[in-house]
Design a protein around this motif. Structure first.
Motif, PDB file in Angstrom:
ATOM      1  N   LEU A 213      58.633  19.907 -11.831  1.00  0.00           N
ATOM      2  CA  LEU A 213      59.704  19.212 -11.136  1.00  0.00           C
ATOM      3  C   LEU A 213      60.526  18.382 -12.183  1.00  0.00           C
ATOM      4  O   LEU A 213      61.503  17.467 -11.800  1.00  0.00           O
ATOM      5  CB  LEU A 213      58.887  18.166 -10.040  1.00  0.00           C
TER       6      LEU A 213
ATOM      7  N   GLN B 143      67.323  20.751  -9.009  1.00  0.00           N
ATOM      8  CA  GLN B 143      66.599  20.686  -7.554  1.00  0.00           C
ATOM      9  C   GLN B 143      66.810  19.771  -6.838  1.00  0.00           C
ATOM     10  O   GLN B 143      67.288  18.799  -7.237  1.00  0.00           O
ATOM     11  CB  GLN B 143      65.195  20.709  -8.458  1.00  0.00           C
ATOM     12  N   ILE B 145      64.817  17.937  -3.757  1.00  0.00           N
ATOM     13  CA  ILE B 145      63.579  17.514  -2.969  1.00  0.00           C
ATOM     14  C   ILE B 145      63.985  17.144  -1.685  1.00  0.00           C
ATOM     15  O   ILE B 145      64.660  15.894  -1.586  1.00  0.00           O
ATOM     16  CB  ILE B 145      62.644  16.781  -3.544  1.00  0.00           C
ATOM     17  N   THR B 147      62.278  15.673   1.755  1.00  0.00           N
ATOM     18  CA  THR B 147      60.877  14.858   2.160  1.00  0.00           C
ATOM     19  C   THR B 147      60.915  14.743   3.635  1.00  0.00           C
ATOM     20  O   THR B 147      60.848  13.596   3.971  1.00  0.00           O
ATOM     21  CB  THR B 147      60.443  13.839   1.345  1.00  0.00           C
ATOM     22  N   HIS B 179      55.979  13.424  -3.540  1.00  0.00           N
ATOM     23  CA  HIS B 179      57.171  13.183  -4.077  1.00  0.00           C
ATOM     24  C   HIS B 179      56.861  11.870  -5.158  1.00  0.00           C
ATOM     25  O   HIS B 179      57.377  11.966  -6.464  1.00  0.00           O
ATOM     26  CB  HIS B 179      58.422  12.927  -3.307  1.00  0.00           C
TER      27      HIS B 179
END
Lengths: 292, 292
Positions: A213, B143, B145, B147, B179
């Motif tokens: 990540l 990227q 993310i 959640t 996360h």
């Protein structure tokens, strides 16, 4: 202009010095020696050196400039191997990242002929070492620190200054002790911190997921954690006392910022970060030299 | 294709999202609002937004996609200001670097309408913020993310996935807790360490001289120490518990390496550095997506 450069240690640093001197037209011939014959052979095959010598002493024979580009822990044995040819007619320099230990090793190896040795530290490098990465421009626009002793031959110090300058580097002089204190702060400690930080992430149970990540900030922060192990073993060992002093200072600064966090002191934390952020934004790499 | 994007916070992140959506032909009109009217004006002048709104609510009015790009500490008040227009017909996302606190703030602000909010964290940025640095390619190859909570509307999660993917980003989903643990390790702690390290060097008596000697390794290691103070105040405060856990792990790793140094265990030190160096050399940024 030199007749012959003897390079002992045909890796990234030694190979780049050979290429740079050739490109600048400052040397007629380069003789190289590495502990590993296959390295010396590769250096010859790549045109980095002209002649492969079978020993350090043979690389020095007939040379009027010699560069030691070996791990700092090999400085003493290398200087011992060539000491019969160390005299003020030959400019002998190293490229080690620590200077106190190099000077001590040189005193033991050379005795009173220490006057013919000019300790040097070019502030440059690449992530990937080896002669295959040698680069004629590695020393352009970098800083080179010379740490001559009171007894060092002044005309050799001048020749050292001239040759590095001719390659495009900016030359500074300081004592070995000041050099080691400064580089513990700006180079050795960051390597130690980057090693420790990378390991602390990678070694935890979810480490592999976490690493997948990570972004560009992580990439830059940990770039130096990929540095050459034997080189950094030597540097950290040789400059241990100064590195531990700097680590202690770092831990105090970390404690102080964490105390603001733990106290929920948001404005104190922001003020602290602002000072740091503004100072770092103003900092820049030493400017390239003015063109001649 | 969206009719109207409402951007709340026309800085680097919000402005870049607007430019990227326009460039991809995914939106007809962009309405923007920033707390500072001069920022909103500049965004309009630079063509980042089409219409300057006078409030967050007016930026949301008529929008079918909304991006909150405000400091994470302003999430709750911002969501409260727009809550009457938050419903499953509008995709509302944020870009905050912490997610536990954002989700808590969203719960407080939105109550049962939390189902219409998709928390997002794009892993990208620049050293220099502000709408003047907005860049239509900022989100390409990064990227993102997401959640989502168990109650988050599934079709909104799908639309969020589609829009980030259309901008060239790779979309991952995880819980807010995972996360925050992961980013404490790979992003928040390195920032804390870089702040503390830079300060420890700069604040010592010879700090100014030392900084003038620093090279490319120092430059990269400390780049993130120039990050935006208010953003990092918020992130470190919001994720304090996880950051302190990671700091503790880091200190243990640092202690272990320093113990090797203090014991003069050169081969142990080299072996440790070798493991780290090889692992770091193998690590790379997540690969760019395959072109469609």
């Amino acid at each position: 202009m030199f007749n012959q450069l003897g390079v002992i240690g045909c890796g990234l640093m030694g190979g780049s010095f050979a290429l740079a001197l050739k490109k600048a037209g400052l040397v007629k011939r380069v003789v190289g020696y590495s502990k590993s014959p296959s390295t010396t052979e590769m250096a010859k095959r790549l045109g980095v050196i002209d002649v492969a010598a079978e020993s350090a002493l043979l690389a020095v024979s007939g040379s009027d400039i010699v560069l030691l580009a070996v791990p700092v822990s090999a400085t003493e044995s290398t200087l011992k191997a060539i000491r019969h040819m160390v005299n003020p007619n030959v400019l002998v320099m190293d490229v080690g990242s620590t200077k106190g230990d190099v000077v001590s090793a040189a005193k033991r190896a050379l005795g009173k002929h220490i006057d013919a040795f000019v300790p040097a530290h070019p502030i440059t490098g690449k992530e990937s070492g080896g002669v295959q990465n040698a680069d004629a421009t590695l020393y352009a626009d970098c800083q080179v620190i010379l740490t001559p002793l009171p007894q060092t031959n002044a005309s050799l110090v001048q020749r050292a200054t001239d040759v590095w300058s001719a390659l495009g580097a900016r030359v500074l002089k300081m004592t070995p002790e000041n050099h080691d204190a400064a580089f513990a702060a700006v180079s050795h400690l960051p390597h130690l911190l980057a090693f420790a930080y990378f390991q602390s992430v990678a070694a935890q149970p979810a480490g592999r997921d976490y690493l997948s990540l990570a972004g560009p900030g992580f990439r830059d922060f940990t770039r130096i954690a990929a540095s050459e192990p034997s080189v950094w073993r030597d540097i950290l060992m040789a400059n241990k006392a100064e590195v531990l002093i700097q680590s202690q200072r770092f831990r105090q600064a970390l404690d102080a910022i964490e105390a603001l966090l733990k106290d929920d002191d948001a404005s104190g934390l922001e003020a602290r970060i602002r000072l740091i952020s503004e100072a770092r934004a103003q900092w820049q790499l030493p400017a390239p030299r003015q063109p001649k």
